[in-house]
Design an enzyme around this catalytic site. Structure first.
Site, PDB file in Angstrom:
ATOM      1  CE  LYS A 178       7.145  19.540  -9.952  1.00  0.00           C
ATOM      2  NZ  LYS A 178       7.384  19.582  -8.516  1.00  0.00           N
ATOM      3  CG  HIS A 213     -36.305  -4.449   9.727  1.00  0.00           C
ATOM      4  ND1 HIS A 213     -35.893  -5.298   8.739  1.00  0.00           N
ATOM      5  CD2 HIS A 213     -36.004  -5.062  10.896  1.00  0.00           C
ATOM      6  CE1 HIS A 213     -35.376  -6.394   9.274  1.00  0.00           C
ATOM      7  NE2 HIS A 213     -35.418  -6.266  10.578  1.00  0.00           N
ATOM      8  CB  SER A 222      -1.634  25.594 -11.402  1.00  0.00           C
ATOM      9  OG  SER A 222      -1.172  25.925 -10.123  1.00  0.00           O
ATOM     10  CB  THR A 258      20.042  -1.640   0.940  1.00  0.00           C
ATOM     11  OG1 THR A 258      21.444  -1.394   0.948  1.00  0.00           O
ATOM     12  CG2 THR A 258      19.786  -2.936   0.169  1.00  0.00           C
ATOM     13  CG  HIS A 259      20.012   1.227   4.378  1.00  0.00           C
ATOM     14  ND1 HIS A 259      19.415   1.008   5.591  1.00  0.00           N
ATOM     15  CD2 HIS A 259      20.750   0.116   4.122  1.00  0.00           C
ATOM     16  CE1 HIS A 259      19.795  -0.186   6.055  1.00  0.00           C
ATOM     17  NE2 HIS A 259      20.594  -0.738   5.177  1.00  0.00           N
ATOM     18  CD  GLU A 277       3.297  12.412  -5.715  1.00  0.00           C
ATOM     19  OE1 GLU A 277       4.284  12.923  -5.199  1.00  0.00           O
ATOM     20  OE2 GLU A 277       2.511  13.051  -6.458  1.00  0.00           O
TER      21      GLU A 277
END
Lengths: 436, 436, 436, 436
Positions: free
Chosen positions: D273, D69, D268, D145-146, D280
């Site tokens: 890139k 407790h 790696s 849009t879309h 993300e």
């Protein structure tokens, strides 16, 4: 997961150190496979894992802070450390691999180890359940539906149901482990641009894994989302059992009590209280584990050959859920080990409904004796209502009913109230539940 | 589920009428088993199912509105209708059963039928995936990670991954169907107070089900929560595929396009628009099905031998999820059947990165040629950055680099950019994915 | 939502017909605003809404099946129907609008109407709660924590807490309604390419809405996800109350009972049973509504100026949750209207703990009388344990304790057990809860 | 929350030490209020908080391990430490309180501090959004849009929408903070058995809180579940923005790029890139925070005057969600601070649709010029399709169309393609979004 709900063996599996060791094991497995072709001497390979001491772990963390890339940080630090004694190894370290090849394969190995701990936890709990179910095979208590007394049941039967659910969860976990026991070295987009499928198969075999049939950059996340459900269902099972104990420990029922240590304080205010706090805690933890699941499923829909949005989610929910479930299983076993069963109270409660729990038996005997079903239903309901209001025992109410007595003798009525008649069925249920 | 997303065959399984018919089949199965002992003539039993016409369905609804109990309403109405010609049957109708015996057993039979439809939907979709994957075995396109070009991939490889995931989902659904193919007649608290385990086993066998080893009043809900996950994962797979098509249909990429009917209007405002609305719809429906799951898991922790809180949840989420998933599979197949593949655009996009997607191949060749890994990494990154900024083709940048040219001939460099070298790996991936 | 949980007024708001009517009202509002400039006579505008009869509704459905676009289908059908008598209107129908301008604005108007129904439902329920709370202001019963008797409480206090939570939910719903009372006519990407912000403001004002400050093609979905939480919390409140009634209706407690109709059947098997099925149903429905929420939140992250993945989700979860919540509120009021309060049982249960519920009062008196807190705690716990085991009333155990008696007279002890002393606090709680 | 996503200021709020300090502040506030009546000298009260050093923290942990407790452990250890110099204080420490009085009041104070940090994080991000929106007020890019080009938009307009959503989230958080700024000292079941409502009000006022109108043992959990939604919506907003950046950073679009450190490694395997990994990560963390919510809602339905099942959930999800959201806001600001805006690419992409994005403008001009809407729609769609297929600029296609040219001059057509015409609307949108 917070310390309070963390046990050391499970925590260790999810430590950075353990992960780094596994990553090096994977790199080692690849090096073993290509050593002949590339000319990496065995002695060099052996130096790989031994490199990883506490000092290096610190360096990896510092390096990652700079480069923002964990695997590259680990490999750079290790390479620097062993470059002198293992130059060929360093050249071929991580050869043809992408980070996810080692990260996902390592994740599989961590999940495998963690699942083994969970299965062991269930097996210990199941073993106590089996013993308790056998011990209380004929400990009668009220069966309850809707929280209201229904027909009698034995504690052994109740626990046999728990045991059967425990077994189902063990089966689920074993299948879940298989589901995620897949590795990969298929490279940046899973297209084997650098290493061959055959090499991948051999590396995976060294690690006790299967090669992922078709990967992207990562192992497809439906495996992990499928796996996660086994954790959720395990937690939900323990929640169901804990919920039952909480119900049976309420002041008015008090048929079961979870253990209460002699030094334990029930409440800062009310010294007499013995609260089912362990079981309440188990219910809360299941709620927590269950909540994680939607995130595991959302991780499936990664973009193209992968995006990395799943990573932060997985860094949290897999260790957290496994650590919490591991804790739950241990705590559940503690509850079972110290479970207090109040046999007299079970009997008192059963008797308190004055025999009404046998009403359907009477109903069926009346039908067998020729009364139409709906008629019999009305007759029995009328007697039941009388008992309910007057507190006269149900068998008396039946004996006082002209319609009943026309069809059934006092002995017939008495037979409806005999619990001993169910011994065979009870034994069969325990057998079906894997307890006998 | 709203009409817009409902197909008739699946809807029929979840109609009241179908459920009532199944319930009567279950009652019939029991009556067949006890007819000898209790004296119910076969002719009477045959009258049971034939009783249920449209008029009776209305009566059941009216009766339930009064009594608040669906099974009792159904049985009373049927009993009244056939009492004259089948008095013995009526007497033993629902003999020894509790409502959940028939409701849960009926639910199992409905789920079994519904799952068969879903599996069939997946098999049709998988068959189109297989054909498309084979057709595009060597249709090269940029593989993308983080939405950024990575290494090349073929559309066939991508689709082989989808096919493999479709197969995993079919396996999941088959297992899920087994999981819920359990019936019960063990009575009000599962303790076989009225009917024997042996009788239950025979009734279940008649229905093609297994008897639940240890039930409470109901089949334990971990089965249904486990089952539900197969629906969620199926939906999530379609979502992943639909998401990919949406990505590949964006104006700047336009490698794939979902079918667009000649009479279809893309937008009330912009006549030129072709929007991936079918795929967007599939993503939304998966979101919907996924959301239901927590409720399915919460249903596990029923009180004691059951409470009925799960019932309202199940009345909605099981039909809704199955109807929506059935619709998704059909729509997904429509998308695949009419999928437009823009091969030129795939090639243009692949070429637009000027060969950078082959960077790792160069890296490895440099290592093989004796350059240390980290050094090679830096060299390749530097050349890549030059290409990135100057738009000079990557192989030119490499040829212009002194360090590179010291290790690799022009021919060596050119070999790094040759897609034809991957035919064998691609074929193996398709084979692993069950496509070849 | 299935018929079983659907009430007509709420269902009507979500019918296609109602939505189409609202869309035409929006088109009308725009036409009114531009009629002067564009030359559309008022008489033509008046013809717009009158066009929509049952025949047209069928045509819209048929047209949408062909074109795959609901708004275009509606407007084409209506335009065709009124072209002859309103040629100018038809020319300027939907002028400068994109479908979402009307769809999202219509959605706002539907949500506004639906929320008003929900608020009315809460207000009726709150009114019954207020009356019950006042009636039972001094109806004492055991307060329970962890399911175990704690200190006494009155039913009035418990219900005042429910009333306060009901009021919080009413406030939430009012705010939620404001949150979604936004319209838009800012066009395809929200950039006012065709109509001006000023015109939008006037059109919205006609409809009783505010203009969305910055829209994309759609009203931003954080508004709807925020709104949805008010539904979830309303359902969760009813669940909490229903859960309490279920607990208090269990056989051993039986302090409250939900209404049970005279024609109602409790169980097909056990005629004596009165199950809290209404309350169990309320718990299940809350579980259902709660589960939808993650999908509402996932709808926020639409791509760029919008994608349409949210649409299918919203077509289902908003009507379903609002219909189910509307049903819950009505059913909850039914439960309250017919709630049976067993005063004697409440008293019996309270007495059954032999005075232990007053332990803290004794503890504090001992402290006031000079005993150190931890010492006092131990003394009281010891006496409590004696009572717990021997069933001797707690005040006797205290009187028999040397340490206690040294500090407190018998009269002091008796004063600790006097419920009448709390009248003032109880009254104040009811006042705080808005009941007095 | 794992270290990786934890910032120190937020972590400190959730440390045991901080919680214990707050608990002692609450005890102190009560002692101040009762000191006159009970005779506790001010000097003694001042000694309370100073007692808590590192050694005591260890003792508390050890004590809790024994007694199970937390509050009792803390108070015992502190009492023992200051007993000698503050005997009167020790006697009246925790006087009349139940653990939840201090725990829930402390939780309110922690949430208040944590929310302030979150609001500050949003305000910093909003300030950068405002500056960026103003800077790019007229930076035109394709509105989509879309995922498909629609009409033009400016980056400033897009960011004004983000700013408006940020402001809504700040409002939500302020309201959420108010919602949980409630304390209690109403005792074990909230019935003021020991302390008066008036005293509670004074103690709460000292702490800057309002007294909970009607509590049970705890503050009602609808407050916390309501609060939690503000966190979920804040995370979902950041997710929406991060998702947009990810979309705009894909290789083929590349209009925006998140910052990429010079020492950073993208992959790696592929040195070229630049992946939107920060964004993300933000999407993943939102997924995580969102998933917790169902557990927060499930916590509402506690049994009777409370059970403790919510406790374990809250110990995890509130700190975890707040820590993760705090991290998200900081990371989001980093992304904005270093955001790379590729103006040329935005213009190239806009031009790539050959003017089709102006199609509706042409449609409306044709209507204004007297062509019926549906006719105009067909004409424009036909020209658009021609452009789409032939890659001929849209305005050429229009000029070549006999129907168009009958109604519109070349100048009229050119005017439809003029972005400068929208300056006024853009300015007004920024004003509405709080940016101008």
């Amino acid at each position: 997961m917070i310390e309070r709900y963390t046990r050391p063996a499970m925590a260790k599996i999810w430590s950075d150190e353990r992960r780094y060791r596994i990553i090096l094991e994977i790199e080692e497995a690849l090096l073993e496979e290509i050593s002949g072709e590339k000319g990496v001497p065995p002695a060099e390979i052996r130096s790989l894992k031994s490199a990883l001491g506490p000092a290096l772990l610190e360096q990896v963390k510092a390096q990652e802070a700079k480069s923002g890339h964990e695997v590259i940080a680990l490999l750079s630090v290790v390479a620097r450390a062993i470059e002198a004694q293992a130059p060929n190894l360093v050249r071929y370290l991580h050869y043809g691999l992408t980070s996810s090849d080692v990260l996902d394969t390592a994740f599989a190995l961590q999940l495998r180890d963690a699942t083994d701990l969970i299965i062991a936890g269930w097996e210990e709990a199941a073993s106590v359940l089996r013993a308790l179910s056998r011990k209380h095979e004929l400990s009668w208590m009220p069966g309850r539906t809707h929280g209201v007394h229904a027909e009698p049941i034995t504690l052994g039967v109740k626990l046999a149901g728990w045991h059967a659910e425990a077994q189902r969860n063990i089966e689920r976990l074993k299948r879940a482990k298989e589901l995620v026991s897949y590795g990969k070295c298929s490279g940046a987009v899973g297209a084997f641009t650098h290493l061959s499928p055959q090499l991948e198969a051999r590396v995976c075999a060294r690690l006790g894994l299967k090669p992922e049939p078709v990967a992207t950059q990562v192992i497809p996340r439906d495996r992990h989302a499928d796996y996660f459900h086994a954790l959720v269902l395990s937690a939900a099972a323990i929640e169901r059992f804990a919920l039952e104990i909480r119900h049976l420990q309420r002041t008015e029922v008090l048929e079961l009590e979870e253990p209460f240590g002699s030094g334990q304080k029930g409440s800062s205010a009310m010294p007499h209280k013995r609260n089912p706090v362990l079981c309440e805690n188990l219910c809360g933890l299941s709620r927590l584990i269950r909540s994680y699941e939607s995130a595991a499923v959302e991780n499936i829909g990664l973009w193209h050959e992968r995006d990395i949005s799943h990573s932060s989610v997985e860094r949290v929910i897999f260790p957290d859920a496994l650590i919490a479930l591991d804790f739950m299983l241990a705590r559940f076993k503690t509850v079972l080990d110290g479970l207090k069963v109040n046999l007299e109270r079970m009997r008192e409660n059963l008797d308190s409904s004055l025999g009404l729990v046998f009403s359907q038996k009477v109903l069926l005997r009346l039908i067998d004796a020729g009364m139409p079903r709906l008629k019999a239903y009305d007759v029995v309901q009328k007697c039941a209502m009388r008992t309910w209001k007057s507190r006269e025992p149900f068998h008396k109410a039946l004996e006082a009913d002209a319609q009943v007595i026309k069809r059934l003798s006092k002995k017939d009525i008495a037979a409806c109230f005999d619990l001993a008649a169910y011994r065979g069925e009870v034994r069969e249920i325990l057998r079906r539940g894997g307890v006998r």
